[in-house]
Motif scaffolding. Structure first.
Motif, short mmCIF file in Angstrom:
data_model
loop_
_atom_site.label_atom_id
_atom_site.label_comp_id
_atom_site.label_asym_id
_atom_site.label_seq_id
_atom_site.Cartn_x
_atom_site.Cartn_y
_atom_site.Cartn_z
N UNK A 1 36.50 50.42 26.17
CA UNK A 1 37.79 49.86 26.37
C UNK A 1 38.46 51.41 27.28
N UNK A 2 39.45 50.70 27.86
CA UNK A 2 39.38 51.31 29.31
C UNK A 2 39.20 51.35 30.62
N UNK A 3 38.25 50.01 30.75
CA UNK A 3 37.23 50.11 31.94
C UNK A 3 38.34 47.98 31.74
N UNK A 4 38.15 48.25 32.97
CA UNK A 4 39.03 46.76 33.92
C UNK A 4 38.21 45.29 33.47
N UNK A 5 39.11 44.30 33.42
CA UNK A 5 39.11 43.40 32.54
C UNK A 5 37.90 41.73 33.69
N UNK A 6 38.09 42.45 35.22
CA UNK A 6 37.81 42.24 36.38
C UNK A 6 36.82 43.02 37.19
#
Length: 296
Positions: free
Chosen positions: A49-54
């Motif tokens: 959670x909270x991390x970028x998708x790309x």
């Protein structure tokens, strides 16, 4: 849908030259596929959670694709059409093949000019056994304006369903009877909406009743005439933006009940207009005439 066509090696591929300019950044079919693959792979990865998708590298690639290309850097002239769908009579009950043919191929332009009776949408009826040498590398447009006109390749599992006339074609007396029936049905069982649950099936389909008109109801006389000979036309193919809407969930296949809602509802990733459908009509007297198309 959107897959390779059984196309004779010696037959010219249909092309179309856009009349109007592009509305947005221009891109290419290869970039569309790369963008979709990149995002799909990113969504399939586990992440906290909270991390970028790309990743940073993926973000740079996506930004470059979405920026597009300047029109002056791209070639001029007619562009090859994009395959929409290929149907075989052996697989599709009721496919209205002209005598001596057993399959239908439909193609369209990746520009916002698909409505009317121009070469932006074309049909090919052919006898599959006549195709001895298949075109190995079909041409693709050098650039496209509407990435939503590039279908995600999908196999088909045709299913016959029963429809009833859309509400705009009912008489006043029929409308009153339908309203009374649905009201009683909703009291005795559950909420039933004639237009959404029983009338015209949503999604991509062959034949059937035409969808409710979005921009005009009913259609003008000229809208439902062949653009070449002026003769009568009949509904042939519907290209839809989704397989069902919120008010028509009764049409949702039972096989997809537990599936991913987005991908089962929009397997082709095609969008017509602002979420509408393109109704393709064929000339009754001469099926080889250019089809009449209406966005509904």
């Amino acid at each position: 849908m959107g897959g390779p066509l059984l196309w004779p090696a010696g037959e010219p591929w249909p092309v179309y030259e856009p009349v109007h300019g592009a509305y947005g950044p221009l891109t290419t079919p290869a970039d569309v596929r790369t963008l979709r693959q990149t995002i799909a792979q990113a969504r399939s990865r586990p992440r906290r959670p909270g991390t970028d998708l790309l990743t940073e590298q993926e973000t740079a690639a996506v930004d470059r694709i979405r920026a597009g290309y300047a029109p002056e850097l791209l070639p001029e002239g007619p562009l090859p059409l994009i395959p929409l769908v290929q149907l075989y009579a052996r697989d599709v009950p009721g496919l209205p093949c002209p005598e001596g043919t057993d399959m239908l191929q439909a193609l369209w332009t990746p520009f916002d000019e698909i409505e009317g009776a121009s070469g932006a949408v074309q049909l090919r009826w052919r006898l599959s056994s006549d195709v001895q040498e298949i075109l190995a590398e079909p041409p693709e447009p050098a650039y496209i304006d509407m990435s939503d006109h590039v279908p995600m390749p999908c196999v088909l599992h045709p299913e016959q369903v029963r429809e009833f006339p859309p509400v705009h074609l009912l008489t006043e007396e029929q409308t009153q009877r339908v309203d009374a029936w649905t009201e009683q049905r909703s009291i005795d069982h559950q909420h039933v909406d004639y237009e959404g649950d029983l009338s015209t099936a949503p999604g991509w389909k062959l034949g059937g009743w035409p969808a409710h008109f979005t921009y005009g109801c009913p259609a003008d006389f000229e809208e439902l005439r062949c653009g070449e000979c002026g003769g009568p036309v009949e509904a042939l193919l519907t290209v839809a933006s989704s397989e069902w809407e919120g008010r028509s969930r009764s049409w949702r296949p039972v096989e997809d009940v537990d599936g991913d809602l987005y991908h089962t509802r929009t397997p082709t990733i095609v969008t017509v207009g602002r979420g509408c459908a393109l109704q393709i009509y064929r000339c009754i007297s001469t099926p080889t005439h250019l089809p009449r198309t209406i966005i509904q």
